[in-house]
Write a protein that holds these residues in place. Structure first.
Motif, mmCIF file in Angstrom:
data_model
loop_
_atom_site.group_PDB
_atom_site.id
_atom_site.type_symbol
_atom_site.label_atom_id
_atom_site.label_comp_id
_atom_site.label_asym_id
_atom_site.label_seq_id
_atom_site.Cartn_x
_atom_site.Cartn_y
_atom_site.Cartn_z
ATOM 1 N N THR A 1 0.987 -5.790 8.127
ATOM 2 C CA THR A 1 -0.100 -6.756 7.960
ATOM 3 C C THR A 1 -0.602 -6.766 6.527
ATOM 4 O O THR A 1 -0.848 -7.829 5.947
ATOM 5 C CB THR A 1 -1.252 -6.417 8.923
ATOM 6 O OG1 THR A 1 -0.762 -6.406 10.269
ATOM 7 C CG2 THR A 1 -2.365 -7.438 8.799
ATOM 8 N N GLU B 1 1.953 -8.490 4.414
ATOM 9 C CA GLU B 1 1.944 -9.935 4.644
ATOM 10 C C GLU B 1 0.749 -10.588 3.956
ATOM 11 O O GLU B 1 0.862 -11.674 3.378
ATOM 12 C CB GLU B 1 1.901 -10.210 6.145
ATOM 13 C CG GLU B 1 1.982 -11.689 6.498
ATOM 14 C CD GLU B 1 1.975 -11.919 7.991
ATOM 15 O OE1 GLU B 1 1.975 -13.101 8.398
ATOM 16 O OE2 GLU B 1 1.961 -10.941 8.746
ATOM 17 N N LEU B 2 -0.392 -9.922 4.013
ATOM 18 C CA LEU B 2 -1.587 -10.451 3.357
ATOM 19 C C LEU B 2 -1.353 -10.609 1.858
ATOM 20 O O LEU B 2 -1.608 -11.683 1.281
ATOM 21 C CB LEU B 2 -2.768 -9.511 3.608
ATOM 22 C CG LEU B 2 -4.005 -9.732 2.735
ATOM 23 C CD1 LEU B 2 -4.678 -11.053 3.082
ATOM 24 C CD2 LEU B 2 -4.983 -8.571 2.884
ATOM 25 N N ASP C 1 1.188 -13.224 0.833
ATOM 26 C CA ASP C 1 0.634 -14.571 0.912
ATOM 27 C C ASP C 1 -0.162 -14.908 -0.340
ATOM 28 O O ASP C 1 -0.317 -16.084 -0.683
ATOM 29 C CB ASP C 1 -0.269 -14.674 2.150
ATOM 30 C CG ASP C 1 -0.720 -16.099 2.419
ATOM 31 O OD1 ASP C 1 0.140 -16.996 2.478
ATOM 32 O OD2 ASP C 1 -1.943 -16.315 2.550
ATOM 33 N N TRP C 2 -0.675 -13.880 -1.016
ATOM 34 C CA TRP C 2 -1.466 -14.087 -2.240
ATOM 35 C C TRP C 2 -0.659 -13.780 -3.500
ATOM 36 O O TRP C 2 -1.213 -13.621 -4.579
ATOM 37 C CB TRP C 2 -2.707 -13.200 -2.217
ATOM 38 C CG TRP C 2 -3.711 -13.601 -1.176
ATOM 39 C CD1 TRP C 2 -3.586 -14.566 -0.227
ATOM 40 C CD2 TRP C 2 -5.008 -13.032 -0.961
ATOM 41 N NE1 TRP C 2 -4.705 -14.646 0.561
ATOM 42 C CE2 TRP C 2 -5.596 -13.714 0.129
ATOM 43 C CE3 TRP C 2 -5.725 -12.022 -1.574
ATOM 44 C CZ2 TRP C 2 -6.872 -13.410 0.605
ATOM 45 C CZ3 TRP C 2 -6.990 -11.714 -1.101
ATOM 46 C CH2 TRP C 2 -7.559 -12.397 -0.022
ATOM 47 N N THR D 1 -6.950 -17.168 5.662
ATOM 48 C CA THR D 1 -6.287 -15.863 5.696
ATOM 49 C C THR D 1 -6.082 -15.402 7.129
ATOM 50 O O THR D 1 -5.017 -14.880 7.475
ATOM 51 C CB THR D 1 -7.123 -14.832 4.918
ATOM 52 O OG1 THR D 1 -7.298 -15.275 3.568
ATOM 53 C CG2 THR D 1 -6.451 -13.475 4.924
ATOM 54 N N LEU E 1 -2.483 -14.645 8.974
ATOM 55 C CA LEU E 1 -2.182 -13.357 9.608
ATOM 56 C C LEU E 1 -2.133 -13.462 11.124
ATOM 57 O O LEU E 1 -1.865 -12.452 11.795
ATOM 58 C CB LEU E 1 -3.234 -12.313 9.201
ATOM 59 C CG LEU E 1 -3.319 -11.966 7.712
ATOM 60 C CD1 LEU E 1 -4.403 -10.932 7.465
ATOM 61 C CD2 LEU E 1 -1.976 -11.457 7.195
ATOM 62 N N ALA F 1 -9.219 -10.104 10.064
ATOM 63 C CA ALA F 1 -8.686 -10.448 8.744
ATOM 64 C C ALA F 1 -9.580 -9.887 7.648
ATOM 65 O O ALA F 1 -9.084 -9.384 6.619
ATOM 66 C CB ALA F 1 -8.570 -11.969 8.611
ATOM 67 N N TRP G 1 -8.748 -6.228 7.090
ATOM 68 C CA TRP G 1 -7.526 -5.967 6.310
ATOM 69 C C TRP G 1 -7.738 -6.288 4.837
ATOM 70 O O TRP G 1 -7.228 -5.569 3.960
ATOM 71 C CB TRP G 1 -6.368 -6.787 6.869
ATOM 72 C CG TRP G 1 -5.946 -6.385 8.242
ATOM 73 C CD1 TRP G 1 -5.960 -7.152 9.369
ATOM 74 C CD2 TRP G 1 -5.460 -5.101 8.651
ATOM 75 N NE1 TRP G 1 -5.515 -6.439 10.450
ATOM 76 C CE2 TRP G 1 -5.194 -5.168 10.043
ATOM 77 C CE3 TRP G 1 -5.216 -3.906 7.989
ATOM 78 C CZ2 TRP G 1 -4.700 -4.091 10.761
ATOM 79 C CZ3 TRP G 1 -4.730 -2.821 8.709
ATOM 80 C CH2 TRP G 1 -4.481 -2.917 10.062
ATOM 81 N N VAL G 2 -8.480 -7.347 4.552
ATOM 82 C CA VAL G 2 -8.762 -7.686 3.151
ATOM 83 C C VAL G 2 -9.568 -6.567 2.490
ATOM 84 O O VAL G 2 -9.254 -6.128 1.373
ATOM 85 C CB VAL G 2 -9.531 -9.027 3.080
ATOM 86 C CG1 VAL G 2 -10.060 -9.266 1.670
ATOM 87 C CG2 VAL G 2 -8.616 -10.178 3.484
#
Length: 865
Positions: free
Chosen positions: A297, A300-301, A304-305, A326, A330, A337, A340-341
C-alpha cells in the motif's frame, strides 16, 4: 530509628523529608518526575520547592493510577496531618475492605516516592498544592463528592444560630462557638448517636440526604424551606453556605457513607482478559499477510505520486479533494488513506518539495527504502509509527480554533500517542499467545492507569467510573482505539492478537509455555475465556530506549522475514489480454509490468490488463515491440497469447507514424492521407489545426495537449525533439530534496538516564551540604544565617593558605562573571597567582576560582549538623 519510633526526628517540611532519603530514593523521585531535574536543583530545599509548584504537581497527579489518585483524594479531605488508620478508614470504610487494605501500602509508597505525600504513618501530609487542587470548594467540587467540614461551613454563621442548632440536635449549650462546633462535629462522627438522630428524621428528610450523600453536596432552597429541609437545617445536617444554597457537611456525608470517601474504591486494575483465542501460527500468518499488504500500500501510494503528488495547501497539508482521490486510488476509505499518508510522512518517505508551486512527492529515502528486504522495510515503518506523535485519527476533526485538521497539516501532534501505543501493545503482550482481548477491556485498563490524562477531564473533576460513554472518550481512549486498528493494518497483530514479531517489536519477553491440553483444535480456533491465565504487571513497563528499540526492531524483522511470501519471477498470461500474478513479483518484473499493463484487481493474486494505451505507454518509455515480446516470453509460465502479440504489433506499427513538435505545436506525417483524415474529423476542431505543407499540420494547442487530443481520436502519435528525433517519455520519478522525518513532540522532559541521575543526585547533595553546613562565626563576622560570608582580601588569602596545609573544607561566597552569587563548600588544594584550585563539593569536581571574585570565607563547624 524511624520517625514513628522517634517523634522528635519527624520531618517538619518536605525539604527535611527529602533530606532523609538515600540516593536511590532521590534518583527514583527524579526519574518519576523528570521535570524536577530541568535544570538540576541547587539543593534539596530548591528541589522541594519545585516539587510543590502547581505545574509540577498537576503533572505528577496526571501520572497516578486510579487507586493512588483516590488515596491522594482521601488525604485531601482528611485531617492535616492524618494517620495511616484514618486514611485506611476513608478508603476501606467502617466494614473494611481486604483489597483496599492490601493495596494501600503500595499506593502510599507511590505518593511518597513522587514527593506528593511526606511524613511518617502517624503524620501523613499531602503537599499543599495537591491539597488545594483536590480539596472541596464551591467552585471546584472534590472528586470524592464531599463538601466542607462543619467548621468550614459554619465559619460565617452567627454564634446565636450555632447555639440554636446545638440545642435542637440535643446537645448541651456551650459558652462559645468553637466548642459548639466541636460538639456538633463529635456528634456527627459518633455512629451510635448519629444513628439515633437519623432514626428521628422524617422519611422525606432522609431522601434529601440520600440525594446529596455521594455528591454534589450542594442544593438550592427557598427563603421559606419545606418542612423536610427545615428539619435538617435546624439540626445542622444541612448548613447554609450562601443565600439559597445549602451543603451537606463532610462529617455527615462520611457517616452516611459508612466512612468511605469514594463510592467505589478501585484498588485493583480491571483485568484485560481474552475475548477470543486463535492458534499462534494463524495469528502470525495473518499478521504477516497484513504486513505485506502494508508495504504494498505504501509503495502504491508513492508510486501514484511519482511524477508529483497533490499540491500543498496554503495553511499546509492535503486538501479534502486530494485525500478523496488518494483513497480512491488505494481503493480504501479516507481515514485509512490518511493513515497511510501520515505513516509515509512519519517514516521520511514523503515530504513537500519546497518549490514555488509546492507539491508532495517521495523523498530520496524512499528509493533507499525500496531496495531493502521486505522485513526491514516493514521494521522501518512500524518503528516510525511507534514513536510518532502525529495522530492520523484526528484528521477531519476540528482544532481549538474550529479549523479542520487536514492530512499532512499542522495540529496533529499529540505527545501522549507514543506512550499509549506502547502501553496498548504491552497489554496485548501480557496475554498468552494467540489471545485477543476486547477493545473495551483495554480501554478500561488504560483509564484506570491514567484517569486524569487525555485532556478531557479536570484534575479536580468529579469521581468517574473506570469506563465512559464512547461519545465522551478522552484523547487517550481514542488513541488506544486507533492503535488497535492501526496495529492490525500494519501486521503487528493478527485477528486482534499480538504476533510473535509484534511481541519482539516492543521487547516483550517470550510468553509462558502453553498447556497442550488447552490448545484449541476446533475449526474456530477458540478457547474458553475461563481457561486463560491472567497476567498483569504491577507497573506499566517503560518505553524502550533508542538502542533497545533498534535491537528489538531487528529481532522483529528476523521473525517476520520467513513468514513473508517470496517474490515471484513469473506471471500467467491469458487469452483475454490479462496477466495473473499469483503472488508478489520481483521488483524489476513488477516495475516493467506496471508500465506495460494496468492493474485491474488486487488481492491474493493481482490481475493486470493489457490495453492499447498501456502498450503505447511502454513504447513511449523507449521499449521496442521486440523487447516487449521477449519480456513476456521470458516471464510467462504460459505461452504468449496470439491476441496479445497482435495488440503489441498493431500499436507498435502505428506508434510514431505521426510526429508532434513545437510550433506552438505541429504534426507531420509522410502519409498525407492520414493528415487529411485528421483535418476531416470534427473532434480535431479544438486543436486549431491548419495545413502548412502536404505532410505538416500546425496547431494552436501545445505539444502535450496535441498528443492527448490525437490519442483521444484513436491515433498513436509520438513526440519529437527539435532535431526530429523521437522523444522517449521515460517515467522519471519526481523526488524532493533530502528531507528528515518530522520530529516527535516530547511529552514533557525526557526521562533521565542513570548517568544523569547519578550526577544530579551528587550535585543536589553537594549543594545541600553547602547550604546547610554550619560554619564558625566570629564577633566581627557580619554575615548572618544564610547570607554570603564577607572577609577582607587579606583574611581570605590567609584562610585559604591555612586550609591548603590542614586539608580542611571552607565555606565561601562567590560571584561569577555574569554577577550571579552563590555559596559553595570547597577544599583548597593550591593557592597561587591570584587563583585558588580546590575540590568543589557543590559541583563535585575540581575547579579554579579567581580570589578577587570570592566575597568571603569561613571555616565549617567541627561537630554540628
Amino acid at each position: 530509628m524511624s520517625t514513628e519510633e522517634n517523634p522528635a526526628a519527624a520531618p517538619r517540611s518536605l525539604a527535611e523529608a527529602l533530606r532523609g532519603r538515600d540516593d536511590a530514593a532521590l534518583a527514583a523521585l527524579l526519574r518519576s518526575r523528570p521535570d524536577l531535574i530541568t535544570p538540576v536543583p541547587t539543593d534539596l530545599t530548591q528541589l522541594a520547592t519545585r516539587a510543590g509548584t502547581r505545574a509540577s504537581v498537576v503533572r505528577a497527579l496526571e501520572r497516578l493510577d486510579r487507586f493512588a489518585l483516590q488515596t491522594a483524594q482521601a488525604l485531601a479531605v482528611a485531617a492535616d496531618p492524618a494517620s495511616y488508620g484514618e486514611l485506611l478508614g476513608l478508603l476501606a470504610g467502617d466494614d473494611g475492605d481486604p483489597a483496599v487494605s492490601a493495596a494501600l501500602p503500595h499506593a502510599l509508597a507511590t505518593l511518597r516516592e513522587q514527593a506528593l505525600v511526606w511524613g511518617g504513618d502517624d503524620r501523613l501530609r499531602l503537599v499543599r498544592t495537591a491539597r488545594e487542587l483536590l480539596s472541596p470548594s464551591p467552585q471546584h467540587p472534590s472528586p470524592t463528592g464531599l463538601g466542607p467540614t462543619v467548621r468550614e461551613a459554619t465559619a460565617g454563621m452567627s454564634p446565636g444560630r450555632i447555639q440554636e442548632i446545638v440545642a435542637t440536635a440535643g446537645l448541651p449549650s456551650t459558652h462559645d462557638s468553637v466548642s459548639a462546633v466541636t460538639a456538633l462535629t463529635t456528634l456527627f462522627g459518633d455512629p451510635e448517636r448519629m444513628s439515633a438522630l437519623l432514626d428521628e428524621a422524617p422519611a422525606e428528610s432522609v431522601e434529601v440526604l440520600e440525594r446529596l450523600v455521594w455528591g454534589p453536596p450542594y442544593g438550592q432552597v427557598t427563603a421559606d424551606p419545606a418542612a423536610r429541609l427545615r428539619w435538617l437545617l435546624d439540626r445542622g445536617l444541612l448548613l447554609p453556605t450562601a443565600p439559597g444554597t445549602v451543603v451537606l457537611p463532610r462529617e455527615v456525608a462520611l457517616r452516611l457513607r459508612a466512612g468511605r470517601a469514594h463510592r467505589t474504591p478501585e484498588p485493583l486494575p480491571p483485568p484485560v482478559e481474552a475475548a477470543a483465542t486463535h492458534r499462534p501460527q494463524v495469528v502470525d500468518a495473518t499478521a504477516a499477510g497484513q504486513a505485506y499488504t502494508a508495504l504494498a500500500t505504501v509503495e502504491e501510494l508513492l508510486k501514484d505520486w511519482d511524477e508529483g503528488g497533490p499540491a500543498v495547501l496554503r495553511a499546509g497539508g492535503l486538501s479534502v479533494r486530494d485525500l478523496k482521490r488518494t483513497a480512491a486510488a488505494l481503493d480504501t476509505t479516507e481515514p485509512v488513506a490518511a493513515f497511510w499518508v501520515e505513516l509515509a510522512y512519519a517514516a521520511g518517505l514523503l515530504a513537500s518539495d519546497g518549490e514555488a508551486d509546492e507539491r508532495y512527492a517521495a523523498t530520496p529515502a524512499y528509493d533507499e527504502w525500496r531496495e531493502l528486504p521486505a522485513a526491514e522495510r516493514w521494521a522501518l515503518l512500524v518503528t516510525a509509527w511507534l514513536t510518532a506523535t502525529r495522530t492520523a485519527g484526528l484528521i477531519g476533526g476540528r482544532d481549538a480554533k474550529d479549523r479542520t485538521l487536514s492530512a499532512l497539516g499542522p495540529g496533529l501532534d499529540r505527545s501522549a500517542a507514543p506512550e499509549v501505543r506502547h502501553r496498548v501493545l504491552t497489554l496485548l503482550a501480557a496475554l498468552p499467545e494467540g489471545a485477543a482481548p476486547s477493545h473495551d477491556a483495554v480501554l478500561a485498563r488504560l483509564h484506570w492507569e491514567r484517569p486524569l490524562r487525555g485532556g478531557g477531564r479536570s484534575t479536580a473533576g468529579p469521581d468517574t467510573s473506570a469506563t465512559e460513554d464512547r461519545r465522551g472518550e478522552d484523547l487517550r481512549a481514542r488513541i488506544a482505539r486507533w492503535t488497535l486498528s492501526e496495529a492490525e493494518m500494519l501486521g503487528i497483530t493478527g485477528r486482534g492478537a499480538l504476533s510473535a514479531h509484534g511481541r519482539a517489536l516492543i521487547g516483550a519477553p517470550a510468553p509462558e509455555p502453553r498447556n497442550p491440553a488447552q490448545e484449541p483444535t476446533g475449526p474456530g480456533d477458540k478457547l474458553p475465556v475461563h481457561h486463560l491465565p491472567h497476567h498483569r504487571p504491577a507497573l506499566p513497563p517503560p518505553a524502550l530506549s533508542p538502542t533497545q528499540q533498534s535491537t528489538a526492531t531487528a529481532a522483529a524483522a528476523r521473525l517476520l522475514a520467513p513468514l513473508l511470501p517470496e517474490p515471484l519471477d513469473h506471471v500467467l498470461l491469458q487469452a483475454d489480454l490479462t496477466a495473473v500474478a499469483p503472488g508478489p513479483l520481483q521488483r524489476p518484473l513488477a516495475d516493467m509490468l506496471g508500465v506495460l499493463a494496468d492493474v485491474e484487481s488486487k488481492g491474493g493474486a493481482t490481475v493486470y490488463r493489457f490495453t492499447p494505451g498501456s502498450v503505447r505507454r511502454a513504447l513511449d518509455s523507449g521499449q521496442a515491440a521486440s523487447d516487449l515480446h521477449a519480456f513476456l516470453a521470458a516471464h510467462s509460465r504460459t505461452p504468449v497469447p496470439q491476441p496479445l502479440a497482435y495488440l503489441i504489433d498493431d500499436v507498435a506499427r502505428r506508434h510514431g507514424h505521426l510526429r508532434v513538435g513545437a510550433a506552438a505545436a505541429y504534426v507531420r506525417c509522410d502519409d498525407d492521407a492520414v493528415l487529411n483524415e485528421i483535418l476531416a474529423d470534427k473532434r480535431a476542431a479544438g486543436l486549431g489545426l491548419r495545413r502548412l505543407a502536404p505532410t505538416v499540420l500546425a496547431a494552436l494547442a501545445d505539444p502535450a495537449g496535441l498528443l492527448e487530443g490525437l490519442r483521444a481520436m484513436g491515433f498513436a502519435p509520438a513526440a519529437e525533439s527539435a532535431e526530429g528525433d523521437v522523444l522517449i517519455a521515460r517515467a522519471d520519478a519526481r523526488r524532493t530534496p533530502p528531507r528528515t522525518p518530522p520530529a516527535p513532540v516530547p511529552d514533557g522532559p525526557p526521562v533521565p538516564d542513570d548517568t544523569l541521575l547519578t550526577a544530579a543526585v551528587r550535585a543536589v547533595r553537594a549543594g545541600d551540604l553547602a547550604a546547610t553546613t554550619p560554619r564558625r562565626t566570629s564577633a566581627g563576622d557580619p554575615a548572618g544565617p544564610g547570607e554570603m560570608p564577607r572577609t577582607t582580601a587579606a583574611e581570605t588569602l590567609a584562610t585559604m593558605q591555612a586550609a591548603v596545609l590542614t586539608g580542611e573544607a571552607l565555606w565561601i561566597g562567590y560571584v561569577n562573571a555574569e554577577g550571579g552569587a552563590s555559596q559553595r563548600v570547597i577544599a583548597p588544594v593550591r593557592v597561587e597567582g591570584g587563583f585558588v584550585t580546590a575540590y568543589d563539593h557543590t559541583a563535585d569536581e575540581v575547579r579554579t576560582y579567581p580570589l578577587h571574585r570570592i566575597t568571603g570565607v569561613a571555616e565549617l563547624a567541627e561537630d554540628e549538623g
